[in-house]
Design a protein around this motif. Structure first.
Motif, PDB file in Angstrom:
ATOM      1  N   MET A  27       1.034  -1.271  -0.020  1.00  0.00           N
ATOM      2  CA  MET A  27       0.251   0.476  -0.221  1.00  0.00           C
ATOM      3  C   MET A  27       0.643   1.521   0.000  1.00  0.00           C
ATOM      4  O   MET A  27       0.926   2.384  -0.744  1.00  0.00           O
ATOM      5  N   LEU A  28       1.963   1.397   0.896  1.00  0.00           N
ATOM      6  CA  LEU A  28       2.573   2.833   0.798  1.00  0.00           C
ATOM      7  C   LEU A  28       3.782   2.625  -0.688  1.00  0.00           C
ATOM      8  O   LEU A  28       4.067   3.601  -0.742  1.00  0.00           O
ATOM      9  N   SER A  29       3.991   1.559  -1.078  1.00  0.00           N
ATOM     10  CA  SER A  29       4.795   1.891  -2.111  1.00  0.00           C
ATOM     11  C   SER A  29       3.474   2.001  -3.425  1.00  0.00           C
ATOM     12  O   SER A  29       4.258   2.750  -4.050  1.00  0.00           O
ATOM     13  N   ARG A  60       2.027   0.652  26.475  1.00  0.00           N
ATOM     14  CA  ARG A  60       3.377  -0.575  25.888  1.00  0.00           C
ATOM     15  C   ARG A  60       1.793  -1.176  24.877  1.00  0.00           C
ATOM     16  O   ARG A  60       2.783  -1.737  23.059  1.00  0.00           O
ATOM     17  N   VAL A  61       0.809  -0.840  24.345  1.00  0.00           N
ATOM     18  CA  VAL A  61      -0.125  -1.181  23.276  1.00  0.00           C
ATOM     19  C   VAL A  61       0.636  -0.262  22.148  1.00  0.00           C
ATOM     20  O   VAL A  61       0.632  -0.343  21.168  1.00  0.00           O
ATOM     21  N   LEU A  62       0.397   0.975  22.417  1.00  0.00           N
ATOM     22  CA  LEU A  62       1.020   2.538  21.368  1.00  0.00           C
ATOM     23  C   LEU A  62       2.555   1.917  20.762  1.00  0.00           C
ATOM     24  O   LEU A  62       2.298   2.024  19.732  1.00  0.00           O
ATOM     25  N   VAL A  63       3.458   1.549  22.116  1.00  0.00           N
ATOM     26  CA  VAL A  63       4.810   0.676  21.528  1.00  0.00           C
ATOM     27  C   VAL A  63       4.439  -0.495  20.738  1.00  0.00           C
ATOM     28  O   VAL A  63       5.463  -0.629  19.509  1.00  0.00           O
ATOM     29  N   ALA A  64       3.627  -1.088  20.926  1.00  0.00           N
ATOM     30  CA  ALA A  64       3.272  -2.462  20.000  1.00  0.00           C
ATOM     31  C   ALA A  64       3.021  -1.691  18.748  1.00  0.00           C
ATOM     32  O   ALA A  64       3.669  -2.690  17.348  1.00  0.00           O
ATOM     33  N   ILE A  65       2.139  -1.103  18.860  1.00  0.00           N
ATOM     34  CA  ILE A  65       1.331  -0.770  17.629  1.00  0.00           C
ATOM     35  C   ILE A  65       2.556  -0.066  16.296  1.00  0.00           C
ATOM     36  O   ILE A  65       3.099  -0.227  14.618  1.00  0.00           O
ATOM     37  N   TRP A  66       3.598   1.258  17.254  1.00  0.00           N
ATOM     38  CA  TRP A  66       4.554   1.683  16.484  1.00  0.00           C
ATOM     39  C   TRP A  66       5.730   0.630  15.604  1.00  0.00           C
ATOM     40  O   TRP A  66       6.199   0.903  14.660  1.00  0.00           O
ATOM     41  N   ILE A  67       6.376  -0.360  16.712  1.00  0.00           N
ATOM     42  CA  ILE A  67       6.608  -1.281  16.109  1.00  0.00           C
ATOM     43  C   ILE A  67       5.659  -1.648  14.543  1.00  0.00           C
ATOM     44  O   ILE A  67       6.689  -2.620  13.800  1.00  0.00           O
ATOM     45  N   LEU A  68       5.057  -2.276  14.870  1.00  0.00           N
ATOM     46  CA  LEU A  68       4.292  -3.511  13.576  1.00  0.00           C
ATOM     47  C   LEU A  68       4.425  -2.385  12.669  1.00  0.00           C
ATOM     48  O   LEU A  68       4.752  -2.857  11.398  1.00  0.00           O
ATOM     49  N   PHE A  69       3.879  -0.660  12.854  1.00  0.00           N
ATOM     50  CA  PHE A  69       3.716   0.198  11.136  1.00  0.00           C
ATOM     51  C   PHE A  69       5.367   0.365  11.199  1.00  0.00           C
ATOM     52  O   PHE A  69       5.224   0.699   9.907  1.00  0.00           O
ATOM     53  N   GLY A  70       6.284   0.407  12.067  1.00  0.00           N
ATOM     54  CA  GLY A  70       7.893   0.211  11.860  1.00  0.00           C
ATOM     55  C   GLY A  70       8.527  -0.884  10.946  1.00  0.00           C
ATOM     56  O   GLY A  70       9.016  -0.408  10.384  1.00  0.00           O
ATOM     57  N   LEU A  71       8.105  -2.199  11.410  1.00  0.00           N
ATOM     58  CA  LEU A  71       8.591  -2.870  11.380  1.00  0.00           C
ATOM     59  C   LEU A  71       7.344  -3.025   9.089  1.00  0.00           C
ATOM     60  O   LEU A  71       8.385  -3.091   8.386  1.00  0.00           O
ATOM     61  N   ALA A  72       6.823  -2.480   8.577  1.00  0.00           N
ATOM     62  CA  ALA A  72       6.032  -2.033   7.553  1.00  0.00           C
ATOM     63  C   ALA A  72       6.788  -1.207   6.747  1.00  0.00           C
ATOM     64  O   ALA A  72       7.138  -1.738   5.720  1.00  0.00           O
ATOM     65  N   TRP A  73       7.391  -0.537   7.425  1.00  0.00           N
ATOM     66  CA  TRP A  73       8.065   0.767   7.243  1.00  0.00           C
ATOM     67  C   TRP A  73       9.453   0.607   6.170  1.00  0.00           C
ATOM     68  O   TRP A  73       9.551   0.616   5.199  1.00  0.00           O
ATOM     69  N   LEU A  99      10.283  -0.368   2.447  1.00  0.00           N
ATOM     70  CA  LEU A  99      12.066  -0.152   1.989  1.00  0.00           C
ATOM     71  C   LEU A  99      12.845  -1.218   1.197  1.00  0.00           C
ATOM     72  O   LEU A  99      13.516  -1.157  -0.048  1.00  0.00           O
ATOM     73  N   PHE A 100      12.742  -2.457   1.858  1.00  0.00           N
ATOM     74  CA  PHE A 100      12.660  -3.332   0.700  1.00  0.00           C
ATOM     75  C   PHE A 100      12.058  -3.908  -0.482  1.00  0.00           C
ATOM     76  O   PHE A 100      12.637  -3.757  -1.590  1.00  0.00           O
ATOM     77  N   ASN A 101      10.494  -2.939  -0.342  1.00  0.00           N
ATOM     78  CA  ASN A 101       9.833  -3.226  -1.539  1.00  0.00           C
ATOM     79  C   ASN A 101      10.488  -2.403  -2.515  1.00  0.00           C
ATOM     80  O   ASN A 101      10.970  -2.660  -3.826  1.00  0.00           O
ATOM     81  N   LEU A 102      11.016  -1.098  -2.578  1.00  0.00           N
ATOM     82  CA  LEU A 102      11.351  -0.322  -2.858  1.00  0.00           C
ATOM     83  C   LEU A 102      12.882  -0.370  -3.631  1.00  0.00           C
ATOM     84  O   LEU A 102      13.258  -0.407  -4.696  1.00  0.00           O
TER      85      LEU A 102
END
Length: 252
Positions: A144-146, A232-245, A249-252
Motif C-alpha cells: 500500500m505504501l509503495s 505498551r500497546v502504543l509502542v507495540a503498534i509503533w513496532i508493527l508499522f515501523g516493520l511495515a516501513w 524499503l525492501f520493496n523499493l
C-alpha cells in the motif's frame, strides 16, 4: 472494482491481524496472571523472612536466598519497594498485547515470557500461525505504501523529471520520512517517558525495528516510573508499522 476489492481485502487483513493480537493478549493474560500472582506472593514471603532473620542466616542460606532472588527477577518479579508494586501485573492487558506483538514480529526480548504449561503451549501455536500472518500483513501494508511511491513518482514525472531522478528522490523521501517518524521522533518520546538519553532511545528503536531485540532496553519496565495506561500497546503498534516501513524499503 479491482481497486475497491483490494482496499477491502487490506482492511479485512488489518482488522483480522489486530483481532488476532487482541485475542492472543487476552488468552496470555488469562493463562499467566494467576501464576504470576502466586509467584509474587512467594517472593514477598521470601523477602519478609529475609528481613526478619538476615542476621542469623548461614552462608548456605544466604546463597539460596540469592539464587531465589535472581530467579524471581528473571521471571519479572522485583521484590523491592512497597507492597503496591506486588499488585501491579506484568500480564495486564497492555503488557500482554505488547508481548503478543513481540512474538509475531519475532523480536522476542526475553524479559516477559509465559511460565505456565498452558501459556507455553499456546505461545507455540500462537507464533506458528501469527508469524506468517505478520509477514502477510507487513507485505500488504508495504505494498500500500509503495502505491503512494508510485503516485509521487507519477506526479514528479508529469512535472518533467527524469525517471532515474524520480526513483532516487522517491527512495530518499520515504527513507528520510521513515527515519524521522519511526526513529527520531519516537526516541524523543522514549527519552521523556523512560528517562533514557536520546542515543539510548535511538539504539532501542533500531534494535527493536531490526528485530534483533537484545532485551537490554525494554519499555515500561522501570519500577520507579509511572507509565500511562496502554503505553505498551502504543509502542507495540509503533513496532508493527515501523516493520511495515522497513518492508516498504525492501520493496523499493
Amino acid at each position: 472494482k479491482a481497486m475497491c476489492s483490494g482496499k477491502l481485502q487490506t482492511a479485512l487483513l488489518v482488522a483480522g491481524y489486530f483481532v488476532y493480537l487482541l485475542v492472543g493478549a487476552a488468552v496470555f493474560q488469562a493463562l499467566e496472571r494467576t501464576a504470576e500472582k502466586q509467584e509474587k506472593m512467594a517472593a514477598a514471603q521470601m523477602k519478609e523472612a529475609f528481613l526478619q532473620n538476615f542476621t542469623q542466616l548461614t552462608v548456605e542460606e544466604m546463597k539460596q536466598f540469592m539464587e531465589n532472588l535472581i530467579e524471581a527477577i528473571q521471571n519479572g518479579v522485583y521484590p523491592v519497594g512497597n507492597e503496591s508494586q506486588f499488585e501491579e501485573s506484568n500480564w495486564d492487558f497492555s503488557n500482554s498485547f505488547f508481548f503478543a506483538g513481540t512474538v509475531v514480529s519475532t523480536i522476542g526480548y526475553g524479559t516477559l515470557h509465559p511460565k505456565t504449561a498452558g501459556g507455553q503451549i499456546f505461545c507455540v501455536f500462537f507464533a506458528l500461525f501469527g508469524i506468517p500472518l505478520n509477514i502477510v500483513f507487513l507485505h500488504r501494508v508495504g505494498k500500500m505504501l509503495s502505491l503512494l511511491c508510485k503516485k509521487l513518482g507519477k506526479f514528479l514525472h508529469e512535472k518533467g523529471m527524469r525517471k532515474k531522478k524520480i526513483k532516487f528522490l522517491t527512495l530518499l523521501f520515504f527513507l528520510a520520512t521513515g527515519i524521522l517518524v519511526f526513529l527520531c521522533l519516537p526516541s524523543v518520546f522514549f527519552q521523556i517517558t523512560e528517562g533514557w538519553s536520546y542515543s539510548e532511545g535511538i539504539y532501542f528503536a533500531f534494535i527493536t525495528l531490526s528485530t534483533i531485540g537484545f532485551g537490554d532496553y525494554v519499555v515500561g519496565k522501570q519500577s520507579d516510573r509511572k507509565y500511562f495506561s496502554y503505553y505498551r500497546v502504543l509502542v507495540a503498534i509503533w513496532i508493527l508499522f515501523g516493520l511495515a516501513w522497513i518492508a516498504l524499503l525492501f520493496n523499493l
